[in-house]
Design an enzyme around this catalytic site. Structure first.
Site, PDB file in Angstrom:
ATOM      1  N   GLU A  91      70.840  59.880 -15.584  1.00 31.44           N
ATOM      2  CA  GLU A  91      71.755  60.982 -15.364  1.00 31.44           C
ATOM      3  C   GLU A  91      71.794  61.954 -16.539  1.00 31.44           C
ATOM      4  O   GLU A  91      71.619  61.558 -17.692  1.00 31.44           O
ATOM      5  CB  GLU A  91      73.156  60.425 -15.093  1.00 31.44           C
ATOM      6  CG  GLU A  91      73.150  59.626 -13.798  1.00 31.44           C
ATOM      7  CD  GLU A  91      74.497  59.059 -13.405  1.00 31.44           C
ATOM      8  OE1 GLU A  91      74.852  59.193 -12.237  1.00 31.44           O
ATOM      9  OE2 GLU A  91      75.196  58.510 -14.269  1.00 31.44           O
ATOM     10  N   CYS A 104      74.383  66.862 -21.813  1.00 30.59           N
ATOM     11  CA  CYS A 104      74.345  65.483 -22.287  1.00 30.59           C
ATOM     12  C   CYS A 104      73.140  64.788 -21.650  1.00 30.59           C
ATOM     13  O   CYS A 104      73.038  64.680 -20.431  1.00 30.59           O
ATOM     14  CB  CYS A 104      75.657  64.799 -21.893  1.00 30.59           C
ATOM     15  SG  CYS A 104      75.739  63.073 -22.378  1.00 30.59           S
ATOM     16  N   CYS A 111      70.089  50.277 -20.978  1.00 30.43           N
ATOM     17  CA  CYS A 111      70.287  50.167 -22.426  1.00 30.43           C
ATOM     18  C   CYS A 111      70.306  48.697 -22.808  1.00 30.43           C
ATOM     19  O   CYS A 111      70.812  47.871 -22.056  1.00 30.43           O
ATOM     20  CB  CYS A 111      71.617  50.830 -22.811  1.00 30.43           C
ATOM     21  SG  CYS A 111      71.873  50.988 -24.599  1.00 30.43           S
ATOM     22  N   CYS A 115      76.996  47.197 -25.170  1.00 26.67           N
ATOM     23  CA  CYS A 115      78.360  47.447 -25.632  1.00 26.67           C
ATOM     24  C   CYS A 115      79.295  47.103 -24.475  1.00 26.67           C
ATOM     25  O   CYS A 115      79.058  47.480 -23.329  1.00 26.67           O
ATOM     26  CB  CYS A 115      78.527  48.907 -26.055  1.00 26.67           C
ATOM     27  SG  CYS A 115      77.462  49.338 -27.441  1.00 26.67           S
ATOM     28  N   CYS A 118      80.863  49.773 -21.950  1.00 25.09           N
ATOM     29  CA  CYS A 118      79.968  50.827 -21.461  1.00 25.09           C
ATOM     30  C   CYS A 118      79.300  50.407 -20.161  1.00 25.09           C
ATOM     31  O   CYS A 118      78.696  49.341 -20.074  1.00 25.09           O
ATOM     32  CB  CYS A 118      78.911  51.138 -22.514  1.00 25.09           C
ATOM     33  SG  CYS A 118      77.700  52.361 -21.967  1.00 25.09           S
ATOM     34  N   CYS A 357      81.964  59.988 -20.269  1.00 20.41           N
ATOM     35  CA  CYS A 357      81.283  59.089 -21.211  1.00 20.41           C
ATOM     36  C   CYS A 357      81.387  57.653 -20.738  1.00 20.41           C
ATOM     37  O   CYS A 357      82.461  57.193 -20.362  1.00 20.41           O
ATOM     38  CB  CYS A 357      81.955  59.100 -22.571  1.00 20.41           C
ATOM     39  SG  CYS A 357      82.145  60.667 -23.292  1.00 20.41           S
TER      40      CYS A 357
HETATM   41  N1  SAH Z   1      73.672  54.772 -27.491  1.00 23.93           N
HETATM   42  C1  SAH Z   1      74.374  55.918 -28.020  1.00 23.93           C
HETATM   43  C2  SAH Z   1      74.791  56.888 -26.923  1.00 23.93           C
HETATM   44  C3  SAH Z   1      75.783  56.241 -26.010  1.00 23.93           C
HETATM   45  S1  SAH Z   1      76.917  57.110 -25.056  1.00 23.93           S
HETATM   46  C4  SAH Z   1      75.588  55.469 -28.791  1.00 23.93           C
HETATM   47  O1  SAH Z   1      75.914  54.297 -28.732  1.00 23.93           O
HETATM   48  O2  SAH Z   1      76.190  56.279 -29.478  1.00 23.93           O
HETATM   49  C5  SAH Z   1      77.923  58.083 -26.045  1.00 23.93           C
HETATM   50  C6  SAH Z   1      79.302  57.533 -26.409  1.00 23.93           C
HETATM   51  O3  SAH Z   1      80.100  57.098 -25.283  1.00 23.93           O
HETATM   52  C7  SAH Z   1      79.201  56.344 -27.331  1.00 23.93           C
HETATM   53  O4  SAH Z   1      80.075  56.520 -28.399  1.00 23.93           O
HETATM   54  C8  SAH Z   1      79.664  55.217 -26.444  1.00 23.93           C
HETATM   55  O5  SAH Z   1      80.114  54.145 -27.183  1.00 23.93           O
HETATM   56  C9  SAH Z   1      80.734  55.897 -25.641  1.00 23.93           C
HETATM   57  N2  SAH Z   1      81.143  55.147 -24.439  1.00 23.93           N
HETATM   58  C10 SAH Z   1      80.446  54.212 -23.777  1.00 23.93           C
HETATM   59  N3  SAH Z   1      81.158  53.741 -22.746  1.00 23.93           N
HETATM   60  C11 SAH Z   1      82.336  54.397 -22.739  1.00 23.93           C
HETATM   61  C12 SAH Z   1      83.480  54.356 -21.880  1.00 23.93           C
HETATM   62  N4  SAH Z   1      83.524  53.575 -20.822  1.00 23.93           N
HETATM   63  N5  SAH Z   1      84.492  55.185 -22.171  1.00 23.93           N
HETATM   64  C13 SAH Z   1      84.435  56.024 -23.229  1.00 23.93           C
HETATM   65  N6  SAH Z   1      83.383  56.107 -24.065  1.00 23.93           N
HETATM   66  C14 SAH Z   1      82.339  55.298 -23.826  1.00 23.93           C
END
Ligand code: SAH
Length: 380
Positions: A91, A104, A111, A115, A118, A357
């Site tokens: 996406e 974005c 991935c 995390c 996420c 996000c």
């Molecule tokens: N791999 C990269 C990009 C990830 S997405 C990274 O870890 O930075 C970008 C941001 O969204 C990251 O800070 C991630 O931790 C955050 N994120 C992931 N899941 C989320 C959620 N459910 N709600 C809010 N932010 C989230």
């Protein structure tokens, strides 16, 4: 097999022409056609010599990943779903704001970082995206936004305004790119690097380094490589003020703990186009959002020039987390501000189309089988 020119930055494209006995300046011309004007048909690249066009038609192609869905949210946020083969999709999200338009971009199908909060992390990993698939997202979005701008003008776009994504005032609709979509960009460095170079190239997308932000979970040695090879604005996903909590939320912290991560941030600042690191911090109710967490955070980052971006957790089904209440987020922000740390709270955009996000899920066939293993653990 034909070479997909979308995957070549200026240096590689120059090499492509040199290998075929052609002048190096052809690379600049072709970059402009492909990226600035969104052209994929060599026959229409009218300022190229006929011989060059014929050679390109025989040996090259411009092939973005097929677009399979295009959704617009009530707030104007737009999300495209791109097919990257074998049942996988990624996406891309465009976030229009008054003073800027941010795209974005995703860098992996799935991935490996897992995390906990996420949605992408929950579905496991399939593969790295190619440079063509990464820059292809910008290519598609620029074209789509340009088409819309032309439609709004309701007259054919004059050729000067054919610059990709041009809007009425001649401004680019896409003023900023963030590598914050699906995947961990620094674990796909070899393909991300040429894509970054194309974003910055004046003959391609011409974005300034300050307007291209790479967001990383904190892959320490690769932060150094980015610094040395192509410094752009850096965002680091912090999410916790101590190693115990961070390792729970962001498992890679076991490998690159906070002390090393913050040292890498300080090294990055020596070459960064911006004089601060952006720390992202997802606000999870009752997990990382207390006064004590805020105080510990202030201490942790005391010697790293930084800004904080608080991200209210975006829920997805069975996440097991809740978003911190607005007054809790406000209080947390005030604690940081009181300590002299610039702090913004990200507005949730596009959540009615699951474009916020952490909600980007695409459709990924997990090759790691981690998702299955987790499920097995959960039902034990
Ligand atoms: N791999 C990269 C990009 C990830 S997405 C990274 O870890 O930075 C970008 C941001 O969204 C990251 O800070 C991630 O931790 C955050 N994120 C992931 N899941 C989320 C959620 N459910 N709600 C809010 N932010 C989230």
């Amino acid at each position: 097999m034909k070479v997909n020119l979308l995957g070549l930055d200026a240096g590689a494209l120059g090499g492509f022409f040199a290998d075929r006995g052609q002048k190096a300046f052809r690379a600049r011309q072709v970059l402009r056609w492909v990226h600035r004007f969104g052209e994929s048909d060599f026959a229409r690249m009218t300022d190229l010599a006929k011989g060059a066009r014929e050679m390109l038609a025989a040996e090259a192609e411009v092939v973005p990943p097929p677009m399979i869905a295009d959704n617009v949210a009530a707030d104007g946020t737009r999300k495209w779903l791109l097919d990257v083969g074998h049942g996988n999709a990624v996406e891309t999200v465009f976030i229009p704001e008054a003073s800027r338009g941010t795209l974005c971009v995703s860098t992996q199908a799935g991935c490996t970082m897992a995390c906990q909060f996420c949605s992408t992390g929950r579905q496991g990993f399939n593969r790295n995206l190619t440079t063509a698939e990464i820059i292809g997202q910008l290519w598609w979005a620029s074209r789509a936004l340009q088409a819309r701008a032309a439609q709004e003008q309701s007259t054919p776009a004059p050729s000067a305004a054919r610059a990709l994504g041009a809007t009425r005032g001649g401004e680019r609709a896409i003023s900023n790119v963030v590598l914050m979509g699906m995947g961990e960009p620094l674990l796909n460095f070899d393909n991300v690097l040429p894509a970054l170079r194309l974003m910055l190239d004046d003959h391609a997308y011409g974005l300034s380094r300050r307007r291209v932000t790479l967001s990383t979970v904190g892959i320490v040695p690769m932060i150094d490589r980015l610094r040395d090879e192509c410094p752009v604005a850096l965002a680091v996903s912090l999410h916790a003020p101590d190693d115990a909590l961070r390792s729970r939320l962001v498992p890679v912290n076991e490998k690159y703990p906070l002390r090393e991560l913050l040292a890498a941030c300080r090294r990055y600042l020596e070459r960064s186009p911006r004089d601060f690191i952006t720390f992202e911090y997802v606000m999870l109710a009752g997990v990382n959002d207390s006064d004590a967490h805020a105080r510990a955070l202030v201490e942790l980052v005391a010697d790293v020039p930084c800004k904080f971006n608080l991200i209210p957790f975006n829920p997805f089904s069975q996440s097991g987390f809740r978003r911190s209440a607005p007054d809790v987020i406000r209080r947390f922000a005030e604690r940081l501000l009181a300590a002299g740390i610039v702090c913004t709270t990200r507005r949730t955009r596009g959540d009615d189309i699951d474009a916020a996000c952490g909600q980007l899920a695409g459709r990924v066939q997990d090759r790691t089988r981690r998702a299955g293993a987790r499920l097995a653990r959960a039902v034990q």
